[in-house]
Design a protein around this motif. Structure first.
Motif, mmCIF file in Angstrom:
data_model
loop_
_atom_site.group_PDB
_atom_site.id
_atom_site.type_symbol
_atom_site.label_atom_id
_atom_site.label_comp_id
_atom_site.label_asym_id
_atom_site.label_seq_id
_atom_site.Cartn_x
_atom_site.Cartn_y
_atom_site.Cartn_z
ATOM 1 N N LEU B 33 146.745 -148.057 101.267
ATOM 2 C CA LEU B 33 145.329 -148.432 101.313
ATOM 3 C C LEU B 33 144.483 -147.437 100.524
ATOM 4 N N PHE B 35 145.446 -145.641 98.099
ATOM 5 C CA PHE B 35 145.710 -145.849 96.687
ATOM 6 C C PHE B 35 144.927 -147.041 96.153
ATOM 7 N N CYS B 36 144.900 -148.090 96.949
ATOM 8 C CA CYS B 36 144.156 -149.284 96.509
ATOM 9 C C CYS B 36 142.681 -148.978 96.310
ATOM 10 N N PHE B 37 142.136 -148.233 97.220
ATOM 11 C CA PHE B 37 140.723 -147.865 97.060
ATOM 12 C C PHE B 37 140.498 -147.097 95.760
ATOM 13 N N GLU B 38 141.406 -146.173 95.474
ATOM 14 C CA GLU B 38 141.258 -145.390 94.240
ATOM 15 C C GLU B 38 141.277 -146.299 93.016
ATOM 16 N N VAL B 39 142.242 -147.193 93.021
ATOM 17 C CA VAL B 39 142.381 -148.074 91.865
ATOM 18 C C VAL B 39 141.145 -148.957 91.716
#
Lengths: 98, 354
Positions: B33, B35-39
Motif C-alpha cells: 500500500l 508503495f502504491c501511494f508513492e507511485v
C-alpha cells in the motif's frame, strides 16, 4: 470464532503497543528494497499505468493491480525471516502473559 | 484481559502459526500500500517516468573503453598543441600559456599591477632625481615593518633613560615636549618623504641645527639620509655624530651632550657643584653630595665629557632641560661602565636626609 477474533485483536493490540509492528515494518522495508522487489513492482506499475493511461490512474486501481503481484513477488528468504520473528514474538508474548 | 491472556496460553502451535501468517500478510500488504501511494503521487506530480531514457540518448553517453581516450571519448593532450587567438593583441598563443598571457595583456591580475607599479616608480625615480620620493614599494614595506620597529625601540630606549630620574618637574617633561615639538616640526614636512631618515639636502641651516640637537643625525650610507633616532641611538657612535655636526655646522659644532655642561657655567657654579645640585633635584640616589661622591661624579663627568668642556665654554647655545638630560644620560652611561664607585656613597645620602 469470536474468541479467535478477539484473540487476534488482542494480539494485534499488543503488537502495536509494544511497538513491534513498526519494528517489523522497518525491518521489511529495506529488505524488500535490496532484493529488488520494489524495482520489479515498479516495472509492473509502469505497465499498469500505460495500460490505464497516465491521467486517469487512481489509487484504488493501483492497489487492486499491484497488491497481489506484490505479495507474490516477495522472495522466500524475506518471508521466512519475517515469519520467524513473528513466531518468536508470539511465543514470548504467550509466556509473558502467564 | 486475563481471559484473553489465558486463552493465548491455551493455543496450539498451528493456530499460532496461522496467526503468524496473518500478521505477516498484514505487514506485506502495508508495504504494498505504501508503495502504491508513492507511485500514485509520482504519477500525479509528473516525475514517475523521469528516470527513463530512450535508447538514442543512451548511446550518446555510452562509456568509452578505447586506448588513448578517456571514458568520455576525449583525447588527453588535445588542448596542449592547440593555439588560441588573443582578443586583445590578436596574436596566436599556445593554449597552456593563454591564461597568463591574457593576464598581462589585459593588465588585470595581481602580478601585472605589481609590475606596473614598479615601472611607474622606477620611471619616477629616473625623472625626479632630487625628489624625496623613493620606490613606493620599498617605502610601504619599510613604513610598516621597520618604522614601527624603530618607534618601539625608540620608546624603549627613552624609558630606560628616564627610569632612574623620575621627576615630575621640568627636565623630563620639557625634554619630552621638546622632543615632541622637535619631531613634529622636523618630521612633518618630511612625513611623506620617508620614515627612516631625513634628507639633509632640503633642510635649511636653522632646521639642521635644531634637528642635530634633538636627533642623532648621522647620515646613512645606503640612503644618504640623516638618522632620526635619539641622540644616544645605538646604531651610530658619538664620533659619527660629531663628524656630522662638524660637517654641517662647521668646526665650532659640538655634540648636544657636551652643551649640557654649558649650563653649569650659565648658573655660575662649578661643574661638579652644579651637577650635584641638579642630580639631587632629580632624585638620583646613587650620587651623594658628600665629597667622596662629588669627586667621583666629577671624575665620572670628566671621564665622559672632560675633553669637551673647554670647547663648550666657548660656545653657549643650549637649553637647560636638554642639557640636564644630557648630563643625566651621560652620567647614567658612565654609571654603567663604573658600577662600583657610586655604590659606597649611597648610605651616606640617607644619613644626610635623616
Amino acid at each position: 470464532m469470536n474468541k479467535d477474533a478477539q484473540m487476534r485483536a488482542a494480539i494485534n493490540q499488543k503488537l502495536i503497543e509494544t511497538g513491534k509492528r513498526e519494528c517489523f515494518k522497518e525491518l521489511l522495508r529495506p529488505k524488500l528494497t535490496e532484493c529488488v522487489w520494489k524495482d520489479q513492482l515498479k516495472v509492473h506499475c509502469k505497465e499498469v499505468i500505460k495500460e490505464k493511461g497516465l491521467e486517469h490512474i487512481t489509487v484504488d486501481d493501483l492497489v487492486a493491480e499491484i497488491t497481489p503481484k506484490g505479495r507474490a513477488l516477495v522472495p522466500d528468504s524475506v518471508k521466512k525471516e519475517l515469519l520467524q520473528r513473528i513466531r518468536t514474538f508470539l511465543t514470548r508474548a504467550r509466556w509473558l502473559s502467564l | 484481559m486475563k481471559m484473553e491472556e489465558m486463552s493465548l496460553s491455551g493455543l496450539d502451535n498451528s493456530k499460532l502459526e496461522a496467526i503468524a501468517q496473518e500478521i505477516y500478510a498484514d505487514l506485506v500488504e502495508d508495504s504494498c500500500l505504501g508503495f502504491c501511494f508513492e507511485v500514485h503521487r509520482a504519477v500525479k506530480c509528473g516525475y514517475f517516468f523521469l528516470d527513463d531514457t530512450d535508447p538514442d540518448s543512451m548511446k550518446d553517453f555510452e562509456i568509452v573503453d578505447q586506448p588513448g581516450l578517456d571514458i568520455f571519448g576525449q583525447v588527453f593532450n588535445q588542448w596542449k598543441s592547440k593555439e588560441c587567438v588573443c582578443p586583445n593583441c590578436s596574436r596566436s598563443i599556445a593554449a597552456s600559456r593563454f591564461a597568463p598571457h591574457l593576464e598581462k595583456c589585459l593588465g588585470m591580475g595581481r602580478n601585472s599591477s605589481r609590475i606596473a607599479n614598479r615601472r611607474i616608480a622606477n620611471s619616477n625615480n629616473m625623472n625626479k632625481s632630487e625628489s624625496d620620493q623613493e620606490d613606493n614599494d620599498d617605502i610601504n614595506d619599510n613604513d610598516w615593518s621597520y618604522g614601527s620597529e624603530k618607534k618601539a625601540k625608540k620608546r624603549k630606549s627613552d624609558k630606560l633613560w628616564y627610569l632612574p630620574f623620575q621627576n615630575p618637574n621640568s627636565p623630563r617633561r620639557s625634554k619630552s615636549l621638546k622632543h615632541k615639538n622637535g619631531e613634529l616640526s622636523n618630521s612633518d614636512p618630511f612625513k611623506y618623504s620617508n620614515s627612516t631618515g631625513i634628507s639633509y639636502e632640503t633642510l635649511g641651516p636653522e632646521e639642521l641645527r635644531s634637528l642635530l640637537t634633538t636627533q642623532c643625525g648621522v647620515i646613512s650610507e645606503h640612503t644618504k639620509k640623516m638618522c632620526t633616532r635619539s641622540l644616544r641611538c645605538p646604531q651610530h657612535t658619538d664620533e659619527q655624530r660629531r663628524t656630522v655636526r662638524i660637517y654641517f655646522l662647521g668646526s665650532s659644532a659640538v655634540l648636544p651632550e657636551v652643551e649640557s655642561s654649558l649650563d653649569n657655567d650659565s648658573f655660575d657654579m662649578t661643574d661638579s657643584q652644579a651637577l650635584i645640585s641638579r642630580l639631587q633635584w632629580d632624585g638620583s640616589s646613587d650620587l651623594s653630595p658628600s665629597d667622596s661622591g662629588s669627586s667621583k661624579t666629577s671624575e665620572n663627568q670628566g671621564w665622559g665629557l672632560g675633553t669637551n668642556n673647554s670647547e663648550s665654554r666657548k660656545t653657549k647655545k643650549k637649553k637647560s632641560h636638554l642639557s640636564l638630560v644630557g648630563t643625566a644620560s651621560g652620567l647614567g652611561s658612565n654609571k654603567k661602565k663604573k658600577p662600583k664607585p657610586p655604590a659606597p656613597p649611597t648610605p651616606s645620602i640617607y644619613d644626610d636626609i635623616n
